[in-house]
Design a protein around this motif. Structure first.
Motif, PDB file in Angstrom:
ATOM      1  N   GLY A  46      14.137   7.379  11.281  1.00 10.64           N
ATOM      2  CA  GLY A  46      15.388   7.886  10.732  1.00 10.64           C
ATOM      3  C   GLY A  46      15.208   8.911   9.643  1.00 10.64           C
ATOM      4  N   GLN A  47      13.994   9.037   9.079  1.00 14.94           N
ATOM      5  CA  GLN A  47      13.734  10.039   8.058  1.00 14.94           C
ATOM      6  C   GLN A  47      13.388  11.379   8.703  1.00 14.94           C
ATOM      7  N   ASP A  48      13.695  12.449   7.969  1.00 13.51           N
ATOM      8  CA  ASP A  48      13.432  13.799   8.481  1.00 13.51           C
ATOM      9  C   ASP A  48      11.996  14.240   8.267  1.00 13.51           C
ATOM     10  N   GLU A  49      11.361  13.728   7.213  1.00 12.14           N
ATOM     11  CA  GLU A  49       9.996  14.149   6.913  1.00 12.14           C
ATOM     12  C   GLU A  49       9.241  13.025   6.240  1.00 12.14           C
TER      13      GLU A  49
ATOM     14  N   TYR B  61       0.834  -1.194   0.000  1.00 10.71           N
ATOM     15  CA  TYR B  61       0.000   0.000   0.000  1.00 10.71           C
ATOM     16  C   TYR B  61       0.870   1.245   0.000  1.00 10.71           C
ATOM     17  N   TYR B  62       0.328   2.302  -0.637  1.00 10.63           N
ATOM     18  CA  TYR B  62       1.003   3.602  -0.701  1.00 10.63           C
ATOM     19  C   TYR B  62       0.504   4.488   0.443  1.00 10.63           C
ATOM     20  N   LEU B  63       1.435   5.183   1.078  1.00  7.99           N
ATOM     21  CA  LEU B  63       1.107   6.163   2.104  1.00  7.99           C
ATOM     22  C   LEU B  63       2.196   7.221   2.147  1.00  7.99           C
ATOM     23  N   SER B  64       1.838   8.407   2.576  1.00  5.81           N
ATOM     24  CA  SER B  64       2.857   9.416   2.891  1.00  5.81           C
ATOM     25  C   SER B  64       3.190   9.262   4.374  1.00  5.81           C
ATOM     26  N   MET B  65       4.406   8.793   4.641  1.00  5.15           N
ATOM     27  CA  MET B  65       4.740   8.432   6.008  1.00  5.15           C
ATOM     28  C   MET B  65       6.222   8.681   6.246  1.00  5.15           C
ATOM     29  N   ARG B  66       6.549   8.986   7.482  1.00 13.24           N
ATOM     30  CA  ARG B  66       7.947   9.183   7.855  1.00 13.24           C
ATOM     31  C   ARG B  66       8.444   7.916   8.522  1.00 13.24           C
ATOM     32  N   MET B  67       9.413   7.283   7.854  1.00 12.30           N
ATOM     33  CA  MET B  67      10.032   6.085   8.408  1.00 12.30           C
ATOM     34  C   MET B  67      11.003   6.473   9.514  1.00 12.30           C
TER      35      MET B  67
END
Length: 978
Positions: A734-737, A726-732
């Motif tokens: 260690g990610q900054d955004e 599935y597609y999502l806008s998400m911050r993993m």
């Protein structure tokens, strides 16, 4: 006694008239067949020529003709030469048996026919077989070096992908040709006495001996070449654990093949010697020894090495070869750059725990594209002849300055739902020619009633996307009539239905296609061709077909891209986007190979099969190399196809570009707006996760032990199919955004433990800069869940939801009144230091609405569960009363749609024929309003809220017409108020 017999009746002389009629009919039949073949070929050319890819078709035709000629000549000439020489060198005064005499009496009258017919017969078969393999030959001729060498022979891997299959085909063809030549030589020699069998001995004439010995020697040389080539094929052969040769293969099988190849060449030389000296004993003994040798060193020796050396010491002897397989497989599937991140997951929930992940929780998708299709259909369909795909697509747009994940679809024609009386040829071909408009809803928001929040919709289209002033008409999509005829001279009245609404009380708006979307049928000749192609005489005789008419067919995006780029394997999920003022379908194309050395194969159809795509049908299945080398777009208005070289370093794509030059644009020409809608392809991600189940390890010892093998979990709501990514806008972590990405999970392979072992994400945001791909696009990140903490997998979480007594009671309440409950996608999110599960719950009420509405949300963190009306409430319940999260439904006040029915869009009158709308009257509008009022009352009494909403829409439309008359005529002064 006198007897008499009647004279025999003389043979009847064939009538000249009958002969002329027979010949004439045969010629006419041949011409008719030839014209049908010509019509098929020429209409194909017209289609490709209009699309601008005529070079693709001409390349295929040229290559097939060339290969047919080569195959025909390569088989027919040697076979004819063998027959000719065997007959020409026959003994003149040979003593034949009575049986051979009888054979010759039968054969001799047909000798000339056989001498030419047999080679032609075999030649045609060989020509057609060769023409079907033209791609193999062209790949060899245009092969591109990869600059990567295999670890055993040191050959460029391009040799295995481009050259080796061609050499194998040549050797196989040569072997068949020589063998047939040998057989026909022996047959002709026997029939004409060159070979005599009798009295316990075999006699062969000198000419026949020379011909047979040389032919046999050539056959053995071909077999020697085949054995030599088999050494390289071991690099792509599937073994018990790995693809490619292991210890036994390298130290036994390949040396044996080398020895056998040399021995076969030596035996061939002995046959050549026999042609000179006439001693058959030596080559025949050598052939017997070759067979024995092949059994001893080709079968026995590898078996002995495997049994007595490898199996007792497998771990010590096989590690180097397993490492080769691991390295090659990870490189071939693009897994060698994966980043692994150890993840010690929290399982305890505390207040404010999600505050640092507010940007992720704000983007959690509540609108499941696999469930809300009927909802969008009801709210945005407008007419029965419009439809949407059952499973919608996911995209993102900038709304109010922020990037918004959306669920999107296009409103296409659904001719199956058109009224039966309206399914005339005129309507289905000339009137209902296109869909209309894009529909987009926010993925993370809902209305109070549980409906999607649309940012674009309606007819005519309105919303955030309409502000971009895009072309809304959809002539090319996933659902279309077989063909449509469009176009008209300037000034002609439009006959195509544009959309079912109009100005000044009109019930519809008509339009005329103004693009260049299909071959012309303006000429009588083209109309004849397409009348034959589609078996439709109306094309030929309809007055609506004019000099400006075009015929649109093969309109599915996948079909158009596949024909323009036949070498690509296409992703099964094309998706629509509004780009640069047009609706375009974005299609991902893959280059694949099955002969990358030491790389393990995968069944493509099995790898991409899941609950959203259960039965893929693919021409190419077994592969061991894949690249997303091409991004393609198909314009929804005019059908134009544009191919972009996405992976310009892919050697397979470079090779195909040499075969089909000037058909692919460089990525530099991709606009920034298109780039912003490009995403990492679904099918490639599925293939990669299928391989990562085993190849997430990067060392041979871990691979050999297989104590940490993973698999993709089954879909909790469809236990027989895999869970889709599935597609999502998400911050993993260690990610900054937050970044638009695609995600999937892993559980242990085998056994019954449904606990989370890995969490895979791929960065799917290509950026928004023209001609430049964002640096992190395509980066794979694997969260490896620490074994110290048990994190439940999707199946275990779903079981917890189903078995919780409080949740079960509330679920039962939702089913009151025979309502259907549907569970949405179970999303796994790495937030709050752990893994959060979110699942929307939809209700479809049979007594009220007839489409799914979002009513509840299930959430889980560790072993804690919550089930509330909104995501915000569920997270607060789960995390101590205040999760600290932002969500898309914080301001929602849920209502029961049984008591507060959501308003459906206006339903204008349905057109049925290509005529302009008739003028309305004040009395008719008044009557329609009265009818609508009565329908509303009846629907309210029956409790039919759908009918109530439809009647309300009809009343609104009638009132608007009345108001229009008031403005024009002042009729209100003459009519008493109700």
């Amino acid at each position: 006694m006198v007897t008499s017999t009647s004279a025999p009746t003389p043979a009847t002389t064939p009538s000249p008239f009958r002969r002329i009629v027979t010949i004439s009919l045969a010629v006419i039949a041949a011409l008719v067949v030839a014209f049908f073949v010509f019509a098929s070929l020429y209409t194909d050319f017209l289609w490709f020529d209009q699309l601008g890819f005529e070079s693709v078709l001409l390349t295929q035709w040229t290559a097939r003709v060339v290969m047919f000629v080569v195959g025909f000549a390569g088989m027919a000439v040697p076979v004819w030469l063998a027959i000719f020489l065997a007959y020409r060198l026959r003994p003149v005064y040979a003593r034949l048996s009575s049986q051979l005499d009888r054979y010759q009496e039968v054969v001799e009258p047909l000798r000339r026919l056989a001498m030419w017919g047999i080679p032609v017969f075999f030649g045609f078969f060989a020509g057609f077989a060769a023409s079907s393999q033209w791609e193999t030959a062209w790949l060899w001729a245009n092969g591109t070096p990869t600059s990567d060498a295999d670890p055993l022979f040191g050959l460029d891997t391009g040799f295995y992908m481009f050259a080796m299959p061609f050499y194998a085909g040549v050797v196989g063809f040569a072997s068949a040709t020589v063998l047939i030549s040998l057989l026909v030589t022996a047959l002709v020699a026997y029939l004409y006495g060159s070979v005599r069998i009798g009295q316990g001995e075999l006699r062969i004439s000198k000419p026949a001996r020379i011909q047979l010995a040389i032919t046999a020697g050539v056959y053995l040389l071909v077999q020697a070449a085949s054995l030599w080539l088999d050494r390289y094929f071991t690099m792509v052969e599937q073994g018990s654990r790995i693809t490619g040769p292991g210890y036994a293969g390298v130290n036994a099988v390949i040396p044996a093949q080398t020895i056998l190849s040399i021995v076969a060449a030596l035996v061939a030389i002995l046959f050549f010697v026999t042609a000179v000296i006439g001693r058959w004993r030596y080559p025949l003994i050598a052939t017997a020894l070759l067979i024995v040798t092949s059994l001893v060193i080709g079968v026995g020796y590898p078996w002995a090495v495997t049994t007595f050396q490898v199996r007792p010491n497998e771990q010590a002897l096989e590690m180097d070869y397993y490492q080769r397989n691991v390295d090659a497989t990870r490189a071939a599937y693009g897994l060698d750059g994966i980043e692994k991140v150890p993840f010690a997951a929290e399982t305890d929930a505390a207040a404010g725990q999600l505050r640092d992940d507010a940007d992720t929780t704000a983007s959690i998708r509540l609108m499941d594209p696999g469930i809300i299709g009927p909802t969008v259909q009801q709210l945005q369909q407008y007419r029965a002849y419009y439809g949407f795909e059952d499973t919608l697509d996911v995209d993102r747009y900038e709304v109010d300055g922020e990037t918004q994940d959306t669920v999107v679809a296009v409103r296409e024609l659904d001719m199956d739902e058109l009224d039966a009386d309206a399914r005339t040829w005129n309507n289905t071909t000339l009137v209902y020619t296109h869909g209309y408009g894009m529909v987009a809803a926010k993925g993370n928001e809902r209305t109070n009633e549980g409906e999607p929040v649309f940012i674009e919709g309606g007819i005519p289209s309105s919303g955030a996307l309409s502000d971009l002033e895009y072309e809304p008409r959809v002539y090319f999509g996933e659902n279309n009539p077989e063909y449509s005829i469009v176009g008209a001279p300037e000034g002609a009245d439009p006959v195509e239905l544009d959309y079912p609404a109009g100005e000044e009380g009109a019930s519809q708006t008509n339009t005329t296609f103004s693009g260049d979307g299909g071959p012309s049928v303006g000429s009588f000749f083209n109309r004849v061709l397409y009348a034959l192609k589609f078996q439709s005489e109306q094309i030929l005789f309809s007055d609506y077909v004019n000099e400006e008419s075009q015929i649109l067919y093969d309109r599915d995006p996948l079909t158009r891209v596949q024909k323009a780029a036949p070498y690509l394997t296409l992703d099964n999920d094309p998706y629509p986007s509004v780009v640069d003022g047009r609706i375009v379908w974005i299609v991902d194309g893959y280059t694949t190979s099955a002969t990358y050395p030491y790389s393990s194969q995968v069944s493509l159809s099995q790898a991409i099969s899941d609950s959203t795509n259960p039965t893929p049908n693919l021409l190419i299945d077994e592969i061991n190399y894949i690249r997303n080398s091409v991004k393609a777009t198909v314009d929804a208005y005019d059908g134009s196809v544009t191919l972009y070289a996405w992976d310009e370093e892919d050697p397979v794509l470079e090779t195909w570009q040499k075969i089909y030059p000037n058909t692919i644009k460089p990525i530099d020409e991709m606009s920034g707006e298109l780039m912003s809608h490009v995403r990492y392809p679904t099918d490639l991600f599925k293939v990669q996760r299928a391989m990562l189940g085993t190849y997430h390890v990067d060392n041979a010892r871990a691979f050999y032990q297989r104590d940490n093998a993973w698999t993709t979990p089954n879909d909790p709501t469809s236990d027989q199919q895999l869970q889709p990514p599935y597609y999502l806008s998400m911050r993993m972590p260690g990610q900054d955004e937050a970044t638009f990405s695609m995600f999937t999970t892993f559980i242990p392979d085998g056994g019954t433990r449904n606990v989370l072992m890995g969490y895979l994400a791929v960065d799917s945001d290509a950026g928004a800069d023209a001609g430049s791909v964002r640096e992190d696009y395509g980066k794979l990140t694997m969260l490896e869940i620490s074994a110290d903490t048990t994190v439940p997998g999707p199946g275990q979480v779903q079981n917890s939801f189903n078995s919780d007594s409080q949740i079960a009671n509330e679920m039962n309440i939702l089913t009151i009144g025979a309502s259907d409950v549907s569970l949405g996608n179970l999303l796994t999110l790495p937030v709050g230091g752990g893994l959060l599960y979110v699942q929307p719950v939809y209700v479809q009420s049979t007594g009220g609405t007839s489409y799914p509405l979002l009513r509840k949300v299930l959430v889980a963190f560790g072993d804690q569960l919550a089930f509330e009306d909104t995501l915000a409430e569920a997270l607060d319940e789960l995390f101590g009363g205040d999760s600290g999260a932002d969500t898309g439904d914080e301001d929602v006040t849920p209502v029961d749609p049984e008591t507060e029915q959501p308003t459906e869009p206006e339903q204008p009158e349905e057109p049925t024929q290509p005529t302009p709308p008739s003028s309305d009257t004040y009395e008719q509008a008044l009557a329609d309003a009265q009818t609508a009022i009565e329908a509303k009352k009846a629907a309210l009494e029956e409790g039919d809220m759908v009918a109530y909403a439809e009647a309300d829409a009809d009343l609104t439309e009638a009132v608007e017409r009345l108001l229009a008359f008031l403005d024009d005529t002042g009729a209100a002064e003459e009519t008493p108020a109700e």
